[in-house]
Design a protein around this motif. Structure first.
Motif, PDB file in Angstrom:
ATOM      1  N   LEU A 148       0.832  -1.198   0.000  1.00 47.88           N
ATOM      2  CA  LEU A 148       0.000   0.000   0.000  1.00 47.88           C
ATOM      3  C   LEU A 148       0.872   1.255   0.000  1.00 47.88           C
TER       4      LEU A 148
ATOM      5  N   ARG B  42       3.898   1.344  -1.119  1.00 44.93           N
ATOM      6  CA  ARG B  42       4.550   1.382  -2.423  1.00 44.93           C
ATOM      7  C   ARG B  42       3.650   2.006  -3.479  1.00 44.93           C
ATOM      8  N   ARG B  43       2.369   1.623  -3.466  1.00 44.24           N
ATOM      9  CA  ARG B  43       1.452   2.174  -4.468  1.00 44.24           C
ATOM     10  C   ARG B  43       1.299   3.677  -4.326  1.00 44.24           C
ATOM     11  N   ARG B  44       1.401   4.166  -3.105  1.00 43.88           N
ATOM     12  CA  ARG B  44       1.297   5.614  -2.894  1.00 43.88           C
ATOM     13  C   ARG B  44       2.605   6.322  -3.235  1.00 43.88           C
ATOM     14  N   ALA B  45       3.736   5.684  -2.929  1.00 50.80           N
ATOM     15  CA  ALA B  45       5.034   6.318  -3.170  1.00 50.80           C
ATOM     16  C   ALA B  45       5.449   6.221  -4.630  1.00 50.80           C
ATOM     17  N   VAL B  46       5.241   5.048  -5.237  1.00 57.26           N
ATOM     18  CA  VAL B  46       5.609   4.838  -6.637  1.00 57.26           C
ATOM     19  C   VAL B  46       4.323   4.872  -7.455  1.00 57.26           C
ATOM     20  N   TYR B  47       3.647   6.013  -7.418  1.00 58.12           N
ATOM     21  CA  TYR B  47       2.319   6.132  -8.020  1.00 58.12           C
ATOM     22  C   TYR B  47       2.347   6.058  -9.541  1.00 58.12           C
ATOM     23  N   TRP B  48       3.511   6.291 -10.147  1.00 60.18           N
ATOM     24  CA  TRP B  48       3.604   6.272 -11.606  1.00 60.18           C
ATOM     25  C   TRP B  48       3.839   4.857 -12.146  1.00 60.18           C
ATOM     26  N   GLN B  49       4.042   3.910 -11.260  1.00 63.63           N
ATOM     27  CA  GLN B  49       4.316   2.537 -11.708  1.00 63.63           C
ATOM     28  C   GLN B  49       3.417   1.582 -10.939  1.00 63.63           C
ATOM     29  N   ARG B  50       2.610   0.850 -11.629  1.00 59.95           N
ATOM     30  CA  ARG B  50       1.691  -0.107 -11.017  1.00 59.95           C
ATOM     31  C   ARG B  50       2.186  -1.518 -11.242  1.00 59.95           C
TER      32      ARG B  50
END
Length: 258
Positions: free
Chosen positions: A245, A247-255
């Motif tokens: 979770l 990671r999804r917020r920090a690396v928002y440009w990569q899913r």
């Protein structure tokens, strides 16, 4: 609306169907007499013990001890390992000094050094945390090192051409570019922290899930053992999902793909 709910349910089943399948195989193996029920109790027996031990507070207490030790060791390893990996990647002198040590020591089973840690820090929490730091440091440093090394030079050159300072380049270019690798290293190290703490508690301690497993194993009460194993797995799953979770917020440009 109904189609969306159906799609979400199908995705959920497709992702987690292996758990009920495993429980079914477990029940069939025990009920059919394929395995000794004393060594492998039925899922319902384990479930009843799990509920009773959680209600009694035993698994909650020992689980809290284990997870707090693992998280503290993991956090210290991350705080040390990420800057260390960045220094190795950006400095040739630092790299030549420490890269052989890390890559030579990575495959070495560090558990052989645990008696040294107990001699220095004692048998309690400090030795568990310090040993966890050592075990987690290797995957964090090695994975983050490759992440920092893999940053494209043209990104740094572009920022320099726009007049960005070194601090700005570090904050706005290098760290964002390395974040996927950093989280990969953290995700590898997080379960390692839990495993290490449980193993060292089994070797010698009077609290924690590892101690709990050892005590009930000596009493041949394997329902308690499997209940503790389930708690360890659930704690690891929750922590992993929490890290994802972040990671999804920090690396928002990569899913990440499901």
């Amino acid at each position: 609306m109904i189609a969306q709910i159906t799609s979400q349910a199908a995705n959920l089943i497709g992702r987690w169907y292996s758990i009920p399948l495993l429980l079914l195989i477990w029940q069939v193996a025990v009920g059919g007499g394929f395995v000794e029920s004393r060594l492998l109790p039925s899922p319902m027996q384990v479930w009843s013990v799990l509920v009773a031990e959680i209600a009694d507070g035993q698994l909650v207490y020992h689980g809290a001890v284990t997870i707090s030790r693992a998280l503290l060791g993991f956090a210290l390893a991350a705080a040390i390992g990420i800057p260390f990996a960045a220094a190795m990647a950006r400095s040739e002198t630092w790299r030549n000094l420490f890269e052989p040590i890390f890559f030579l020591g990575y495959p070495v089973p560090k558990i052989a050094l645990f008696p040294v840690f107990t001699y220095i820090f004692g048998i309690g929490t400090p030795s568990k945390i310090s040993f966890t730091v050592l075990e987690c440091l290797y995957p964090i440093v090695v994975t983050c090192y490759f992440g920092f090394r893999g940053i494209q030079t043209r990104l740094v050159w572009t920022a320099q051409n726009f007049g960005a300072s070194k601090a700005t380049i570090l904050r706005r270019v290098i760290l964002p570019a390395a974040l996927p690798s950093i989280f990969s290293g953290l995700r590898i190290a997080l379960p390692v922290a839990i495993i290490v703490v449980v193993i060292t508690e089994m070797i010698g301690d009077s609290i924690g899930l590892g101690y709990y497993i050892t005590i009930w194993s000596t009493r041949f009460s394997f329902s308690n053992v499997y209940a503790a194993i389930i708690v360890i797995g659930l704690c690891g799953l929750v922590l992993d999902q929490a890290l994802m979770l972040v990671r999804r917020r920090a690396v928002y440009w990569q899913r990440e793909t499901a």
